[in-house]
Write an enzyme that holds these catalytic residues in place. Structure first.
Site, PDB file in Angstrom:
ATOM      1  N   LYS A  81       0.550  -1.679   0.239  1.00 32.28           N
ATOM      2  CA  LYS A  81      -0.262   0.263  -0.080  1.00 32.28           C
ATOM      3  C   LYS A  81       0.940   1.647  -0.265  1.00 32.28           C
ATOM      4  CE  LYS A  81      -4.375   2.207   1.392  1.00 32.28           C
ATOM      5  NZ  LYS A  81      -3.760   2.513  -0.100  1.00 32.28           N
ATOM      6  N   LYS A 117       5.001   2.096  -3.462  1.00 28.44           N
ATOM      7  CA  LYS A 117       4.397   3.019  -3.602  1.00 28.44           C
ATOM      8  C   LYS A 117       5.049   3.589  -5.380  1.00 28.44           C
ATOM      9  CE  LYS A 117       4.490   7.510  -2.042  1.00 28.44           C
ATOM     10  NZ  LYS A 117       4.009   7.961  -0.265  1.00 28.44           N
ATOM     11  N   ASN A 232      -1.876  19.471   1.004  1.00 30.66           N
ATOM     12  CA  ASN A 232      -2.836  18.557   1.738  1.00 30.66           C
ATOM     13  C   ASN A 232      -1.739  19.090   3.584  1.00 30.66           C
ATOM     14  OD1 ASN A 232      -3.190  16.047   2.523  1.00 30.66           O
ATOM     15  ND2 ASN A 232      -5.231  16.219   1.214  1.00 30.66           N
ATOM     16  N   SER A 359      -6.775   4.950   5.093  1.00 30.07           N
ATOM     17  CA  SER A 359      -7.020   4.612   3.783  1.00 30.07           C
ATOM     18  C   SER A 359      -6.995   3.105   3.614  1.00 30.07           C
ATOM     19  CB  SER A 359      -5.391   4.759   3.045  1.00 30.07           C
ATOM     20  OG  SER A 359      -5.031   6.424   1.888  1.00 30.07           O
TER      21      SER A 359
HETATM   22  P1  NAD Z   1       1.450  18.502  -1.667  1.00 26.68           P
HETATM   23  O1  NAD Z   1       2.100  18.545  -3.362  1.00 26.68           O
HETATM   24  O2  NAD Z   1       0.288  18.562  -0.987  1.00 26.68           O
HETATM   25  O3  NAD Z   1       1.809  19.782  -0.822  1.00 26.68           O
HETATM   26  C1  NAD Z   1       3.482  20.029  -1.015  1.00 26.68           C
HETATM   27  C2  NAD Z   1       3.690  21.476  -0.623  1.00 26.68           C
HETATM   28  O4  NAD Z   1       4.863  21.423  -0.798  1.00 26.68           O
HETATM   29  C3  NAD Z   1       2.463  22.798  -1.509  1.00 26.68           C
HETATM   30  O5  NAD Z   1       2.945  23.876  -0.685  1.00 26.68           O
HETATM   31  C4  NAD Z   1       4.862  22.949  -2.587  1.00 26.68           C
HETATM   32  O6  NAD Z   1       4.338  24.518  -2.622  1.00 26.68           O
HETATM   33  C5  NAD Z   1       6.085  22.839  -1.523  1.00 26.68           C
HETATM   34  N1  NAD Z   1       6.695  22.933  -1.787  1.00 26.68           N
HETATM   35  C6  NAD Z   1       7.575  21.993  -2.860  1.00 26.68           C
HETATM   36  N2  NAD Z   1       8.830  21.915  -3.306  1.00 26.68           N
HETATM   37  C7  NAD Z   1       8.748  22.673  -1.971  1.00 26.68           C
HETATM   38  C8  NAD Z   1      10.264  23.617  -1.930  1.00 26.68           C
HETATM   39  N3  NAD Z   1      11.702  22.866  -2.964  1.00 26.68           N
HETATM   40  N4  NAD Z   1      10.840  23.810  -0.644  1.00 26.68           N
HETATM   41  C9  NAD Z   1       9.376  24.015   0.159  1.00 26.68           C
HETATM   42  N5  NAD Z   1       8.463  23.760  -0.583  1.00 26.68           N
HETATM   43  C10 NAD Z   1       8.142  22.996  -1.127  1.00 26.68           C
HETATM   44  O7  NAD Z   1       1.436  17.216  -0.727  1.00 26.68           O
HETATM   45  P2  NAD Z   1       1.012  16.965   0.176  1.00 26.68           P
HETATM   46  O8  NAD Z   1       0.676  15.812   0.246  1.00 26.68           O
HETATM   47  O9  NAD Z   1       1.213  17.990   1.570  1.00 26.68           O
HETATM   48  O10 NAD Z   1       2.986  16.132   1.411  1.00 26.68           O
HETATM   49  C11 NAD Z   1       3.718  17.061   1.339  1.00 26.68           C
HETATM   50  C12 NAD Z   1       4.727  15.790   1.805  1.00 26.68           C
HETATM   51  O11 NAD Z   1       3.853  14.771   3.188  1.00 26.68           O
HETATM   52  C13 NAD Z   1       5.280  14.739   1.147  1.00 26.68           C
HETATM   53  O12 NAD Z   1       6.682  14.181   2.018  1.00 26.68           O
HETATM   54  C14 NAD Z   1       4.406  13.264   0.984  1.00 26.68           C
HETATM   55  O13 NAD Z   1       5.392  12.152   1.070  1.00 26.68           O
HETATM   56  C15 NAD Z   1       4.427  13.389   2.731  1.00 26.68           C
HETATM   57  N6  NAD Z   1       2.953  12.834   3.480  1.00 26.68           N
HETATM   58  C16 NAD Z   1       1.790  13.447   2.620  1.00 26.68           C
HETATM   59  C17 NAD Z   1       0.621  12.450   2.831  1.00 26.68           C
HETATM   60  C18 NAD Z   1      -0.520  12.840   2.324  1.00 26.68           C
HETATM   61  O14 NAD Z   1      -1.082  12.096   2.501  1.00 26.68           O
HETATM   62  N7  NAD Z   1      -0.724  14.298   1.673  1.00 26.68           N
HETATM   63  C19 NAD Z   1       0.984  11.224   3.904  1.00 26.68           C
HETATM   64  C20 NAD Z   1       1.700  11.062   3.930  1.00 26.68           C
HETATM   65  C21 NAD Z   1       2.816  12.125   3.859  1.00 26.68           C
END
Ligand code: NAD
Length: 425
Positions: A81, A117, A232, A359
């Site tokens: 997953k 992934k 997110n 999830s």
């Molecule tokens: P997203 O795409 O919704 O948001 C990413 C954010 O990071 C945006 O605001 C973007 O502008 C910013 N960003 C991108 N590049 C950047 C940089 N170089 N410097 C600073 N900011 C930058 O992604 P998300 O889903 O919020 O995920 C963010 C992190 O959380 C990732 O590492 C992801 O793997 C992790 N994560 C997300 C989830 C989820 O359910 N969304 C779950 C577990 C882990």
């Protein structure tokens, strides 16, 4: 000069290689738990890795070929997953590392899954709605043989969302000749999504912050919080912190950061951010992401991308608690520096496990065809996250290891035991 620069870039990349860093900690965790070397040999890489080429007809009539990956780390515990990332910097090694982190997360929150992934090298910010649909459907066709509701269940990640999950579910359902909502999670509610999925990662991080703050005697009311990333994970987290009475003094996106020592207007920023988590472009007075990370605050939450806290800035971090909402935001060297400085780190594999937990709830609801209220989802998530936090914290205390190693020890144990019982090792 050019050759020298290339070498130093390569060195930098090698130093910040997330797969290598993950393997080092997995090795340490297995050693601490007393497993033989062959367990490490099995778990250091995914058992399956598929690379695909996806031809997509672009709106201007040309055909562009995209590269995609799907990694399945280990399926001894159950189906794999994990999310699908759309980003120009996606690499095979990153996808492999992300799949291992998913296995660890599932172990930490005790889900019946292994980790997987996916990723596509693309920039969705420069693609139209219909181009994204064709890419999403093409990816599912390309990986359809190795995924499915009982094999490998994808979900959203960076730059993918519920609309993309809906296209992917529809494409898989056509291939499967069956309505298959359990093929993918993070779907819209009308297609079998779960209440609370969109905010699950941020909710899980919020619970970890609350528990960590208790351990450090920090009152969340009035605590100064800095969040890197406003997508997110980061934006909802900023909102939950704000609602809990904390002062969110800094947030950022890929283009810069906003800082107000009196607290930012989070509701306004949430309203104005775009679907890629961009909001700082609307403001003139911005600071850099580097400055943001070094702000004087109580709680720092990297919620954007990898390798943000390194040995170069770890000495300048002023927070007492660092809670990793992003995957891999802190290097191993920086982890050591922060731990030595007495900063409490809540590692990614624990802090961001709320997303995969809900999830899992979504998949369970799809399988049983009976859906839960938001309150039920939240109540279940709360129990899972508090138990996981305490388990990792106590492991760190009793085994005298840092929180990252403790989390890896908790996360890897179930997988290693499942491999042993199956007779694989
Ligand atoms: P997203 O795409 O919704 O948001 C990413 C954010 O990071 C945006 O605001 C973007 O502008 C910013 N960003 C991108 N590049 C950047 C940089 N170089 N410097 C600073 N900011 C930058 O992604 P998300 O889903 O919020 O995920 C963010 C992190 O959380 C990732 O590492 C992801 O793997 C992790 N994560 C997300 C989830 C989820 O359910 N969304 C779950 C577990 C882990």
């Amino acid at each position: 000069m050019v050759a020298d620069k290339h070498t130093s870039e390569e060195k930098h990349e090698e130093k910040h290689d997330v797969l290598k860093a993950t393997q080092i900690v997995i090795h340490r965790a297995l050693e601490k738990l007393g497993y033989p070397e062959e367990v490490y040999e099995l778990l250091k890489e995914p058992i399956r890795m598929l690379t695909v080429k996806i031809p997509v007809r672009m709106d201007d009539g040309t055909v562009k070929i995209f590269t995609g990956y799907r990694a399945q780390h280990n399926d001894a515990v159950g189906p794999t997953k994990g999310g699908i990332r759309f980003h120009p910097n996606v690499t095979e090694r990153e996808v492999k590392a992300l799949s291992i982190w998913m296995s660890l997360k599932c172990g930490i929150v005790d889900l019946p899954y292994g980790g997987g992934k996916g990723g596509i090298v693309c920039d969705p910010r420069n693609m139209s709605f219909r181009e994204l649909e064709r890419l999403s459907r093409g990816y599912v066709r390309a990986i359809s043989q190795i995924v499915g509701p009982t094999k490998d269940i994808p979900a959203p990640d960076v730059f993918t969302n519920s609309q993309i999950m809906a296209w992917m579910m529809d494409e898989y359902s056509r291939i499967d000749e069956f309505n298959s909502p359990g093929f993918i999670t993070g779907k819209p509610l009308v297609l079998g999504g779960s209440h609370g999925r969109e905010t699950a990662t941020a909710k899980g991080v919020t619970i970890c912050i609350r528990e960590a703050a208790k351990k450090r005697g920090i009152d969340l009311k009035g605590a100064r919080v800095v969040v890197q990333g406003f997508g997110n994970a980061g934006s909802f987290l900023a909102k939950f912190m704000h609602d809990a009475g904390a002062k969110v003094i800094g947030i950022s996106d890929a283009y810069g950061a906003l800082y107000d020592p009196n607290g930012l207007d989070i509701d306004y920023l949430l309203d104005r951010r775009d679907s890629f988590g961009t909001v700082t472009k609307l403001f003139k007075n911005t600071i850099t992401n580097k400055e943001l990370l070094e702000l004087d605050c109580d709680i720092l939450v990297p919620a954007a991308i990898e390798n943000q806290i390194t040995e170069e800035n770890a000495h300048n971090i002023k927070a007492s608690i660092v809670v990793e909402a992003a995957n891999g935001p802190t290097t191993l060297e920086a982890t050591e520096i922060l731990t030595q400085r007495g900063i409490l780190i809540v590692p990614d594999v624990l802090a961001s496990a709320g997303g995969v937990t809900v999830s899992y709830f979504e998949w369970v609801q799809n399988n049983q065809g009976y859906y839960w209220s938001e309150e039920e989802v939240e109540e279940k998530l709360e129990k899972v996250m508090v138990k996981a936090f305490n388990n990792v914290y106590e492991t760190a205390q009793t085994r005298r290891v840092d929180m990252r190693l403790a989390a890896y020890m908790v996360g890897v144990r179930k997988m290693a035991e499942a491999c042993r019982f199956r007779g694989w090792i």
